[in-house]
Design an enzyme around this catalytic site. Structure first.
Site, PDB file in Angstrom:
ATOM      1  N   GLU A   1       0.307  -1.499  -0.030  1.00 58.17           N
ATOM      2  CA  GLU A   1      -0.188  -0.255   0.309  1.00 58.17           C
ATOM      3  C   GLU A   1       0.918   1.622   0.035  1.00 58.17           C
ATOM      4  O   GLU A   1       0.833   2.475  -0.662  1.00 58.17           O
ATOM      5  CB  GLU A   1      -0.881   0.071   0.986  1.00 58.17           C
ATOM      6  CG  GLU A   1      -2.054  -0.792   0.710  1.00 58.17           C
ATOM      7  CD  GLU A   1      -2.603  -1.297   2.357  1.00 58.17           C
ATOM      8  OE1 GLU A   1      -4.460  -1.890   2.112  1.00 58.17           O
ATOM      9  OE2 GLU A   1      -2.456  -0.881   3.943  1.00 58.17           O
TER      10      GLU A   1
ATOM     11  N   ILE B   1      12.880  21.783   5.338  1.00 53.73           N
ATOM     12  CA  ILE B   1      12.856  21.307   4.132  1.00 53.73           C
ATOM     13  C   ILE B   1      13.760  22.012   3.409  1.00 53.73           C
ATOM     14  O   ILE B   1      13.694  23.472   3.377  1.00 53.73           O
ATOM     15  CB  ILE B   1      11.881  21.337   3.588  1.00 53.73           C
ATOM     16  CG1 ILE B   1      10.980  20.054   4.408  1.00 53.73           C
ATOM     17  CG2 ILE B   1      11.383  20.643   2.213  1.00 53.73           C
ATOM     18  CD1 ILE B   1       9.134  19.861   3.567  1.00 53.73           C
TER      19      ILE B   1
ATOM     20  N   HIS C   1      49.489  11.882  -7.649  1.00 49.34           N
ATOM     21  CA  HIS C   1      50.495  12.288  -7.455  1.00 49.34           C
ATOM     22  C   HIS C   1      51.251  11.438  -6.209  1.00 49.34           C
ATOM     23  O   HIS C   1      49.987  11.188  -5.259  1.00 49.34           O
ATOM     24  CB  HIS C   1      50.478  13.588  -7.345  1.00 49.34           C
ATOM     25  CG  HIS C   1      51.354  14.161  -6.405  1.00 49.34           C
ATOM     26  ND1 HIS C   1      51.242  15.180  -4.892  1.00 49.34           N
ATOM     27  CD2 HIS C   1      52.844  14.493  -6.687  1.00 49.34           C
ATOM     28  CE1 HIS C   1      52.317  15.493  -4.565  1.00 49.34           C
ATOM     29  NE2 HIS C   1      53.248  15.177  -5.482  1.00 49.34           N
TER      30      HIS C   1
ATOM     31  N   SER D   1      58.802  17.423 -16.158  1.00 48.10           N
ATOM     32  CA  SER D   1      58.185  18.012 -15.068  1.00 48.10           C
ATOM     33  C   SER D   1      58.240  19.255 -14.483  1.00 48.10           C
ATOM     34  O   SER D   1      59.225  20.128 -14.571  1.00 48.10           O
ATOM     35  CB  SER D   1      58.480  17.051 -14.058  1.00 48.10           C
ATOM     36  OG  SER D   1      58.375  15.573 -14.106  1.00 48.10           O
TER      37      SER D   1
ATOM     38  N   HIS E   1      57.407   9.459   1.928  1.00 49.85           N
ATOM     39  CA  HIS E   1      57.572  10.459   1.286  1.00 49.85           C
ATOM     40  C   HIS E   1      58.516  11.234   2.088  1.00 49.85           C
ATOM     41  O   HIS E   1      58.504  11.615   2.877  1.00 49.85           O
ATOM     42  CB  HIS E   1      56.093  11.890   1.591  1.00 49.85           C
ATOM     43  CG  HIS E   1      56.101  12.791   0.675  1.00 49.85           C
ATOM     44  ND1 HIS E   1      55.643  13.843   1.314  1.00 49.85           N
ATOM     45  CD2 HIS E   1      56.565  14.034  -0.616  1.00 49.85           C
ATOM     46  CE1 HIS E   1      55.402  15.193   0.631  1.00 49.85           C
ATOM     47  NE2 HIS E   1      56.542  15.160  -0.039  1.00 49.85           N
TER      48      HIS E   1
END
Length: 987
Positions: free
Chosen positions: A170, A711, A281, A580, A326
């Site tokens: 329903e 809303i 990267h 680069s 790194h």
């Protein structure tokens, strides 16, 4: 653990029983997520792998667990892993198969979403929804309907003996009543001679005229009806009703993205320099550049996501094994060998086009030999490019000729060295000195700057990046924040300082780095000051040597991608040399020598990497460098957000293969991409987008009150990202209190000088009196846009979409064709005198585009209503008649003025026929009786040449509009949602 394993077995049985019975969602997904007790949804799952494939298993599980009993779930934006072990191999296979089944989306997504929505609304878990639970659900769905209307639909759907509650079946009926699409119904009527269904012939006419589909056969139309129609009676009669038409229009077939672009569709036999190549990267990092973890899983993820150039930073490690990390930071380390093994495993899973391995070498000769050994043993024949090398030594090979190959990008020994020399010296092009180089570049200083000058420059740069991140965060709510990172950096450094003071440091460079940081952090207290000193320490600790020693073994593996020192002169060298550039230096070249830079990129490869200042792993705008033909524009893939969304859209054009062919003028010839008219001899394109409506737009992801918040008041912004002259934004008005089915019905248009590089970005915002909140976005390359009526599904959302109509015109010369007037609505087809009957209680609000003209006759201008004036909102809300805002490419860092070209007046002629007025229908009259009675809807003359054709005559554009052509007439009523009615009450 025994009880857990018993639960696993019972759970698996329940899951597969549910799959077999069709209740997949209830039986599997809910139990799995409940058992894991994790904030993980099926939508957030990236992949499921079997065996010891994750970094955790590699490091800790070798020899401890049977690989056949292990599997890993990867989820979230940053590829977080969940490593699981079962008691036997059969259970592991069951879990993996079930999860992959869910991820594949085999079940009907709409049914899954409906079931999930029903269960979330059922607060007491009795399998029924009462009227109060319905009210709460509607508020969550951003629906603002009058309670009497909700109650009326509730009662109509409540048909069983248990009055006052809705079962799931329903509720499905109730939801369909509430969500009946008025815009799609009126579109259907335009092509069905005002009937409530389309025949196969009428459907074919719609596909040809509006959707611009070719080779539409009657058999194809019948297939659509059989696939999407839900009513058996309609299937037997060979017609498509409103529910079937809605399902078809919301299916992937009618998505804004060209489905043919899901496969490789471009010429892949041109030299590598003629392609944009998806590049990463510091691929190994999972987060920021100072403190985050390094994982091999990142290589698996980015390679399968289409990235074709990955980076590996190599440093001396213990026991003679090179490490990837790194340098001069507190990020974690992983072995070089494990990285290479991962790349070898995942490089060609999704496509065979070549992968470029960019090696940044900081190792001693001994460990360089170890690197070469691992590369040869693990990659094997993938490094053999001899066949491509012999074809044409004067140009780079093509992606097709290098399928399945891995190219090593690195240093080569100079040719003057003897072939017997085992090692030699080469320039060290490390990016560690970018900070001081950047300072020299901006100040043209021949001598080195003082420490005070560098510190001052760093502070200014960080302040600029902080402002950029604050602006970006409005869209990228989940992205890294520089300010938050600075605080985390300070806390992380203090923890490491305490830990290292106890454990001691073995490496002299690490000891000097930490002690230097300890001294500096004690002096300064502000976040920016602390990070300034961190960057200075990294700069000093990583100060590059002028030359480094290079092993012959490693040098010989570099063939087509030889790294050379970046240079300002951009002199032509060997096509095998790759230059680069840091983001800062490349930006300088773009603004100072853009034409020369573009010519250089027609012969050689160039790589652009993010600035060292981006310690939060934020990304620059890649479009700046794509505009001058740079191929390898490297981004931090771990940071999702605006820039990665642009990157994804760029490479989706060619099936996500990681290679996109550059436009012809970028491969041959010369032009200045910064000019106001960069290609005057080439035709331009005019993109016309009619933003019709929205569907199921959620509350902003960072809403303070979540689903309980107000809303939303949505509006749509359309942005063009391309050449500087093409970059601009347009936005619609605000619709109050309606995120469920807002209607805008407004047209925006853009002129594109080089559409091949342009990206179209659709953004949905929630208006707020003090600003605006980001709801969602979808970015699509211009070349991937589909014409006609399309749904733009917001990225990462199952149901949220905006409904648009897209047309593209060719423009020759200095003038532009005008778009048809968006205020020419469906009411003018049905009868202008009675049009207000379709407007709803709150009225219609039509806005004409700046470039539109109202040329139809016989329709008096509509007087502006008081509510129309009220919709002219303040603050961030778009105002009526607002000018197009030209946006510079530099994101929130600088302002540039763009001159607009002169456009000459053009005219639109419209074929109009006699129209009858729409007669009034009593509220009690059913719709089907209306459609079969003498109450007819007026039509315009049917006769005429090629429907919808644009004819250009000199400097006049004549538009021939056939009867029922909704491109010209579908101006849907701008209904406030509080007046939304079921369609049977619309007339």
């Amino acid at each position: 653990t025994g009880d857990i394993m018993v639960y696993y077995q019972l759970l698996i049985c329940a899951c597969w029983s549910s799959i077999a019975s069709g209740s997949l969602f209830q039986g599997f997904k809910d139990h799995v997520l409940f058992f894991l007790s994790l904030p993980v949804t099926i939508d957030s799952l990236y992949k499921v792998t079997e065996g010891h494939q994750s970094d955790i298993f590699h490091r800790h599980a070798e020899g401890n667990f049977d690989p056949s009993c292990c599997f890993t779930i990867y989820h979230g934006n940053h590829m977080e892993s969940l490593d699981l072990v079962t008691s036997n191999a059969e259970e592991a296979r069951t879990w993996v198969t079930g999860l992959r089944y869910l991820m594949a989306g085999i079940s009907d997504e709409d049914s899954l979403w409906m079931k999930q929505t029903f269960e979330e609304a059922d607060k007491n878990g009795d399998g029924l929804l009462n009227i109060e639970e319905i009210y709460q659900l509607l508020h969550k769905l951003n629906v603002n309907l009058p309670r009497r209307k909700v109650k009326q639909m509730f009662q109509e759907a409540d048909t069983d003996d248990q009055q006052g509650t809705l079962t799931f079946e329903e509720f499905s009926v109730f939801y369909k009543m509430m969500s009946l699409r008025r815009d799609l119904y009126l579109l259907l009527m335009c092509f069905s001679e005002k009937k409530d269904h389309l025949t196969a012939e009428e459907l074919g006419n719609f596909l040809r005229v509006e959707q611009k589909m070719s080779n539409v056969t009657p058999e194809h139309c019948v297939d659509i009806i059989n696939k999407f129609e839900v009513a058996e009676e309609n299937k037997q009669n060979g017609v498509l009703g409103i529910e079937g038409f809605t399902s078809y229009m919301r299916s992937p077939v009618c998505d804004v993205f060209n489905p043919q672009h899901n496969e490789v569709n471009q010429d892949m036999d041109q030299p590598l320099c003629n392609y944009f190549i998806a590049s990463s990267h510091n691929t190994y990092l999972t987060g920021d550049q100072l403190l985050s973890h390094s994982k091999t899983d990142m290589y698996a993820w980015v390679l399968q996501a289409g990235c074709r150039c990955v980076e590996v930073d190599c440093w001396d490690g213990p026991d003679g094994e090179p490490m990837v990390q790194h340098g001069y930071t507190l990020t974690s380390k992983i072995t070089f060998k494990s990285v290479i093994e991962t790349i070898n495993k995942y490089a060609f899973v999704n496509n065979e086009f070549p992968v470029i391995l960019s090696i940044e070498n900081h190792c001693s000769i001994q460990q360089q030999k170890k690197i070469a050994q691992h590369l040869k043993e693990i990659f094997g024949d993938k490094l053999d490019v001899g066949e491509a090398l012999n074809k044409d030594p004067k140009q780079l090979p093509s992606p097709n000729s290098l399928k399945g190959k891995i190219l090593i990008k690195g240093k080569r020994l100079p040719p003057y060295l003897s072939a017997d020399a085992e090692e030699g010296e080469v320039s060290d092009d490390d990016s560690a000195d970018e900070i001081e180089d950047d300072f020299k570049l901006k100040n043209s200083m021949s001598n080195g700057p003082s420490q005070h000058q560098v510190e001052s420059h760093i502070r200014k740069k960080l302040d600029s990046l902080m402002k950029e991140s604050q602006i970006g965060d409005k869209e990228d709510t989940d992205s890294f924040s520089i300010r938050a990172l600075l605080r985390a950096t300070h806390e992380g450094l203090q923890r490491n300082l305490r830990k290292n003071s106890k454990d001691g440091m073995k490496k002299s460079q690490s000891r000097s780095f930490i002690s230097n940081l300890k001294h500096k952090v004690r002096i300064k207290t502000s976040d920016v000051s602390q990070t300034t000193y961190i960057l200075l320490s990294v700069c000093r600790g990583g100060r590059r040597r002028k030359t480094i020693k290079l092993s012959r073994d490693l040098s010989d593996l570099v063939v087509f991608t030889n790294s050379v020192a970046s240079q300002e002169c951009l002199d032509e060298g060997s096509p095998y040399n790759v230059l680069s550039f840091s983001e800062t230096r490349a930006q300088h070249l773009v603004h100072q020598r853009s034409e020369r830079f573009l010519t250089f990129n027609q012969r050689q490869l160039s790589r652009i990497y993010p600035s060292a200042y981006r310690i939060d792993s934020s990304n620059f705008n890649p479009q700046t460098y794509w505009n001058v033909g740079c191929q390898l524009v490297a981004l931090n893939y771990q940071t999702d957000g605006r820039m990665m969304q642009l990157n994804r859209a760029k490479f989706m054009v060619n099936g996500g293969s990681g290679y996109v062919l550059k436009p012809g003028p970028m491969c041959k010839g010369s032009f200045n991409p910064l000019n106001d008219d960069p290609l005057p001899a080439n035709p331009k394109k005019q993109l016309v987008i009619k933003i019709i409506s929205g569907q199921q737009l959620p509350k902003p992801p960072d809403s303070m009150l979540g689903d309980r918040g107000e809303i939303i008041d949505p509006f749509v912004e359309v942005e063009i990202i391309g050449l500087p002259v093409d970059c601009c934004k347009e936005q619609t008005r605000v619709v109050d209190d309606n995120g469920f089915n807002p209607v805008w019905e407004e047209t925006v248009s853009f002129t594109l000088h080089m559409p091949e590089v342009a990206l179209v970005r659709f953004l949905v915002w929630d208006h707020d009196p003090i600003g605006r909140d980001f709801v969602g976005q979808r970015t699509v390359a211009f070349s991937s846009l589909m014409p006609g009526y399309r749904h733009v599904y917001l990225e990462g959302m199952t149901e949220a979409s905006i409904f648009v109509h897209i047309t593209v015109h060719d423009i020759y010369g200095k003038w532009s064709p005008l778009v048809l007037n968006p205020s020419y609505t469906i009411m003018h087809l049905l009868g202008a005198n009675k049009g207000r009957q379709l407007r709803g209680f709150r009225g219609l609000f039509n806005k004409s585009s700046k470039s539109s003209v109202d040329t139809h006759t016989g329709v008096p201008p509509r007087k502006r209503s008081i509510t129309d004036h009220l919709l002219r909102r303040t603050a961030s809300a778009p105002a009526k008649g607002r000018k197009k805002s030209k946006m510079p490419l530099a994101e929130a860092t600088c302002d540039r003025k763009h001159s607009t070209g002169d456009s000459q007046t053009t005219f639109v002629e419209r074929r109009a026929g006699n129209r009858k007025a729409l007669q009034h229908r009593p509220a009690s009259m059913p719709l089907d009786k209306l459609l079969h009675s003498h109450l007819s809807l007026s039509t315009s003359d049917r006769e005429g040449p090629d429907p919808g054709a644009d004819t250009v005559i000199g400097k006049k554009l004549t538009r021939k509009t056939p009867k029922g052509n909704p491109q010209a007439i579908l101006g849907l009523t701008h209904l406030k949602h509080s007046s939304f009615k079921p369609l049977y009450q619309c007339f």
